[in-house]
Design an enzyme around this catalytic site. Structure first.
Site, PDB file in Angstrom:
ATOM      1  N   SER A 184      28.664  43.191  35.302  1.00 37.53           N
ATOM      2  CA  SER A 184      29.489  44.093  34.742  1.00 37.53           C
ATOM      3  C   SER A 184      28.813  44.451  33.665  1.00 37.53           C
ATOM      4  O   SER A 184      29.031  46.099  32.776  1.00 37.53           O
ATOM      5  CB  SER A 184      30.066  42.676  33.478  1.00 37.53           C
ATOM      6  OG  SER A 184      30.976  42.205  34.659  1.00 37.53           O
ATOM      7  N   GLU A 224      35.171  42.166  28.475  1.00 35.40           N
ATOM      8  CA  GLU A 224      34.770  42.256  29.142  1.00 35.40           C
ATOM      9  C   GLU A 224      34.502  43.939  29.465  1.00 35.40           C
ATOM     10  O   GLU A 224      33.522  45.193  28.961  1.00 35.40           O
ATOM     11  CB  GLU A 224      34.820  42.728  30.956  1.00 35.40           C
ATOM     12  CG  GLU A 224      35.339  43.592  31.629  1.00 35.40           C
ATOM     13  CD  GLU A 224      33.448  42.945  32.453  1.00 35.40           C
ATOM     14  OE1 GLU A 224      33.118  44.230  32.110  1.00 35.40           O
ATOM     15  OE2 GLU A 224      33.380  42.174  32.487  1.00 35.40           O
ATOM     16  N   ASP A 227      31.892  46.979  28.444  1.00 34.31           N
ATOM     17  CA  ASP A 227      31.600  48.330  29.239  1.00 34.31           C
ATOM     18  C   ASP A 227      31.756  49.097  28.530  1.00 34.31           C
ATOM     19  O   ASP A 227      31.107  50.181  28.419  1.00 34.31           O
ATOM     20  CB  ASP A 227      32.808  48.622  30.166  1.00 34.31           C
ATOM     21  CG  ASP A 227      33.189  47.339  30.871  1.00 34.31           C
ATOM     22  OD1 ASP A 227      31.560  46.918  31.982  1.00 34.31           O
ATOM     23  OD2 ASP A 227      34.100  47.284  31.765  1.00 34.31           O
TER      24      ASP A 227
END
Length: 985
Positions: free
Chosen positions: A575, A322, A326
């Site tokens: 995400s 994750e 990002d």
């Protein structure tokens, strides 16, 4: 794809009042020797499992199936935040318009009163802190040491409690039990908590730094059969496109090219991971790996970053994936931004949020979070208040927060059978981001669910192309480039084959979205005319989510670094869409700074205003759904979940706002222009709305409307079928036998979309000659009551609060299919920063075959008078010419560039507040924006101008009204884009 949060499922909560916690009784409070106050809605299940289990289940051990339950003894510790009352309630300020809000916050920040006003009372804070220090160990400080922010401004005191301290503070023992057959030990408490009275009276909320899933069970037994195959269109291409983030940003027309511009600090919530790398795999530093990724992506940039609370980070492959996602998205789009990675305490997202919000050294202007504490806290609980007030702090700090909607569809991977949201992330002070799938023509051609769309588009089917253009299509689809966006749909990759779902409902393959019924619908949504209603209407209305959307995955993916920041792999989800939007907001802030504006900060209302007055700012996604609700069962098999039965609740995309994609995906440049115009207008102008409603302006009521000035007004009917509409002005009522508008009559969205230099002339001329309804233009005196009816039924306006200041109000029939717009035929020059002698951008798109030119001139009032002469009076033409504006090249007229063509210039010497009208010359004839200056047909002056939203109009260029398509020359005036460094020109 990555989970957008720790694996915690959630429902939602309402904030408690900002004064004190509600009390339900008293009891002794241990060593304090005082009476303790019971805290309402503070049971363990109020903390974790509201709405995910039957209300009749009140025992935590039963809800979770815990065994070997007993009080905690020894040195075990739990950390709690005691969140105090604010000295004053900021709701009124935050509900004010953006301009008022930003100016007030800036002034309070400058004079040092912001946090004495909206933080905790300093004396109370110190007293409570001392009391808590006598029970446990106070943690943190105003800088967030250890991942805990303890300060009067944040109203928060973090305290670490052992078992004895827990019982002393809360009047009940801390319990533990074995969960999942002893796989781990779970802490909990029985009943409601209490607090010593001296602390309770000052306390608004509580939060435990303790991650936990909610307890869940089936809440319905109603099941449905699912259709075979793909559950939603546009996600099944066998040749999906994979692009680097900056190339995807270009598809969305982002306004800045990242490497060429300095952008601000952007915070990423990266709970527990920070920049940690797998210690078993040696290699270069995180910084080196980030720079290597940017080099591979072809992006020059520093890749500068920092980690907050790095002592709490630890490598975990899921969290690292994750994190890398990002970082990859934002670094490739805004490579000159400083990126902050916020670890917090490493245990809950709450502390990562709080340390980002209260970082007064780096002061990030934008926060992006793809994580959520998955607990489902009860409405009115202290836990709900604590969490909600985090985002109020962000708004007061001038920070824009973007949270993801999550990736589990309407069920959110929670087997209650009902729709679910991670409602901790659904604050009305945050922008919630949903997910889409973008198909290029090449990808669409290998997606069986899009075969019909591809064929229809290539055969020139008007209905198909009409909808695709509204969805962002700018190029003729026959022979379109391989990377040209073709169609955008809801992201939902679930497929049923026989009895097997693959991917399954327990995996991240569809955008979440729905209604948080535990909080009220935000004012900016009600002002937009929305009443977000749960898929099961009996559950009521509330905050609709998402607000906006962007590419997640499906038929296109992001090329991003791997979990250990090595290699490049396709990835996505909401995400990815969330930092994508955060990067766009960071570009907006750079543009605002260049134009002398403050950062956007909390600005949800501006996005909804932009959608109302400049709808081309968003691509409207109208195909797909996010249905994925389920309960345990045996109908289907789903990886990770085993046997399930589907309950079929969820949401579908549709025209306008919907609960899968919100307002839509961004046209970055057009949205930047709209936001800039709105921001300058709100900061520097007290605009006169075209109409006002003395009764209930926010309700859209059909009665009570009146004219705000002596003015010439356009009444534009767009009827779904021929029928009567009527206009009441004062005591007189006028009825009209209205013509039905063509289904392909131009809309505000299409008119504004056509004013892009790369918009295909073929698409422009494809929709030539389709007539609008009826247009009437007349003078209306100030204070004249006004009402409109369609087919004998009063028409209402639910967006007037957003549009009236910008010169128009739409009145809509009860069935929503017909409307009459009341609009001014002139522009108010809301120049940047209220400046005089400014340049204004003129954009033209010609859709008529005649040679046309337009003159812009200054008028004295909303009725169009010049030197005391009204339109149509002798000498008016000469007076108008004497007040004509010149372009920067010295011309007093601007000509169209030919059938289908786009052109652009700038007017010089425009002053703040100027009223600007137009005159069109076509085929030797002259037409004015005011019908009283034009020819007559059947004794009535002919109106040649149609309003298309924010300072945008369309002309009919034929004598007598022609074919009434009002698109022969589309004209737009833009008063702010030429300011600063011309970043938006």
């Amino acid at each position: 794809m990555r989970r957008a949060r720790p694996r915690l499922a959630v429902a939602e909560v309402l904030p408690s009042p900002l004064n004190t916690l509600p009390f339900r009784g008293t009891m002794p409070s241990g060593r304090w020797g005082r009476i303790g106050a019971m805290v309402a809605n503070s049971s363990y299940l109020d903390f974790t499992s509201y709405g995910t289990i039957p209300a009749s289940v009140t025992d935590p051990a039963t809800a979770y199936g815990l065994t070997n339950t007993q009080p905690v003894t020894g040195n075990a510790h739990i950390t709690v935040a005691v969140v105090l009352n604010r000295a004053n309630d900021p709701t009124a300020l935050l509900n004010a318009d953006w301009g008022t809000r930003q100016a007030t916050l800036a002034q309070m920040q400058a004079n040092g009163t912001l946090w004495t006003t909206y933080g905790a009372d300093t004396g109370t804070f110190n007293t409570v802190k001392t009391q808590l220090g006598g029970i446990g160990t106070v943690l943190g400080d105003e800088t967030g040491t250890g991942g805990y922010v303890t300060s009067a401004a944040s109203r928060t005191i973090w305290v670490s409690l052992d078992a004895a301290g827990f019982q002393t503070l809360f009047g009940t023992p801390l319990m533990k039990g074995a969960a999942f057959g002893g796989a781990y030990e779970q802490l909990y408490w029985n009943g409601d908590l209490s607090l010593p009275a001296s602390i309770a009276s000052s306390t608004a909320g509580l939060w435990f730094d303790y991650g936990m899933d909610p307890a869940t069970s089936a809440l319905t037994s109603s099941t449905v059969a699912l259709p075979q195959g793909a559950q939603s269109p546009g996600n099944q291409s066998t040749s999906a496109t994979e692009l680097y983030p900056q190339d995807i940003a270009a598809l969305y027309n982002f306004p800045l090219s990242g490497p060429a511009h300095q952008t601000g600090t952007l915070a990423l919530i990266e709970i527990g991971i920070g920049d940690a790398l797998n210690p078993t795999i040696p290699g270069p530093s995180f910084q080196s790996r980030l720079q290597a990724y940017l080099a591979t992506a072809g992006v020059p940039g520093s890749g500068a970053y920092y980690v907050q609370n790095s002592a709490n980070e630890r490598y975990n492959a899921d969290n690292a994936d994750e994190r890398s996602l990002d970082v990859g998205v934002v670094s490739a789009i805004v490579p000159n931004s400083l990126i902050g990675l916020y670890v917090g305490s490493g245990d809950t997202v709450y502390t990562a949020y709080q340390t980002a919000i209260w970082d007064q050294q780096n002061n990030p202007a934008v926060i992006s979070s793809s994580w959520s504490d998955g607990l489902s806290f009860a409405p009115g609980s202290p836990f709900a208040t604590a969490y909600r007030e985090l985002f109020v702090d962000a708004a007061l700090r001038g920070i824009s927060v973007f949270n993801d909607a999550f990736d589990g569809g309407s069920g959110n991977e929670t087997g209650t059978g009902l729709t679910n949201l991670f409602t901790g992330s659904m604050s009305s002070y945050a922008m919630v981001v949903g997910g889409t799938s973008v198909s290029t023509l090449a990808a669409a051609q290998t997606d069986s669910t899009l075969a019909g769309v591809v064929l229809a588009a290539q055969q020139g089917d008007l209905a198909t192309l009409w909808q695709m253009v509204r969805g962002g299509l700018t190029a003729w689809p026959v022979g379109a480039g391989q990377l040209e966006p073709f169609i955008e749909t809801v992201w939902n990759q679930y497929v049923l084959s026989g009895s097997r779902l693959f991917p399954g409902y327990g995996e991240n393959f569809a955008t979440s979205g729905g209604v948080d019924t535990t909080q009220a619908t935000p004012g900016y949504q009600t002002a937009f005319g929305l009443t977000p209603t749960d898929a099961d209407p009996s559950h009521g209305v509330g905050r609709g989510a998402p607000d906006v959307s962007a590419l997640s995955q499906g038929n296109m993916g992001y090329l991003l670094p791997g979990s250990n920041m090595l290699g490049v792999y396709p990835n996505g989800g909401t995400s990815a869409a969330t930092p994508f939007w955060a990067a766009l907001a960071t570009e907006f802030n750079a543009i605002f700074k260049d134009q002398g504006l403050p950062n956007l900060g909390y600005s949800n209302d501006l996005y909804y205003i932009a959608a109302a007055i400049a709808p081309a700012s968003f691509n409207d996604i109208t195909a797909g759904n996010n249905v994925s609700t389920f309960i345990p069962g045996s109908t289907y098999t789903s990886p990770q979940l085993g046997g399930i039965s589907a309950t079929g609740l969820g949401y579908a995309a549709g025209q306008g706002y919907d609960l899968t994609t919100g307002l839509g995906s961004p046209n970055g440049l057009l949205l930047a222009r709209a936001l800039s115009s709105i921001a300058h207008a709100e900061l520097y102008y007290d605009l006169t709305p075209v109409l006002e409603n003395a009764g209930a302006p926010s309700s859209g009521a059909s009665a009570g409307w009146s004219s705000t000035a002596d003015q010439s007004l356009l009444f534009q009917s767009s009827l779904s079928h021929a029928g009567e509409w009527s206009l009441s002005l004062g005591s007189a009522t006028y009825s009209f036998a209205g013509n039905a508008a063509s289904p392909y009559a131009w809309t505000s969205a299409l008119a504004q979309q056509s004013l892009q230099s790369d918009f295909s002339p073929t698409l422009v001329t494809l929709f030539d000659g389709y007539g609008q309804g009826q247009i009437v233009q007349t003078g209306v005196a100030a204070g004249t009551p006004l009402a409109l009816s369609v087919s004998g039924t009063p028409a209402t306006s639910h967006q007037a609060a957003l549009t009236a200041d910008y010169g128009f109000v739409d009145f809509v029939s009860g069935d929503g299919l017909s409307s009459v717009e009341v609009a001014r035929p002139l522009a108010v020059a809301t120049t940047a920063n209220g400046a005089n002698d400014a340049d204004a951008v003129v954009r033209l798109r010609q859709n008529g075959v005649n040679d046309v030119s337009v003159m812009f001139y200054k008028v004295a009032d909303y009725a169009g008078t010049v030197d005391g002469l009204a339109p149509g009076q002798a000498g008016y033409a000469e007076a108008a010419a004497a007040h004509a504006y010149s372009t920067i090249s010295g011309q007093t007229t601007v000509s169209g560039s030919g059938y289908g063509a786009y052109s652009q210039t700038e007017l010089a010497h425009v002053n703040a507040g100027d009223l600007i009208a137009m005159k069109l010359t076509s085929n030797g004839e002259t037409y004015w924006a005011f019908a009283s200056g034009n020819e007559t047909v059947n004794g009535q002056h002919v109106a040649h101008l149609w309003s298309y939203g924010l300072n945008t109009w369309g002309w009919e260029d034929l004598y007598g009204g022609g074919d009434h398509d009002y698109n022969d020359l589309i004209v737009q005036l833009d008063f702010t884009s030429a300011s600063g460094s011309h970043l938006l020109v």
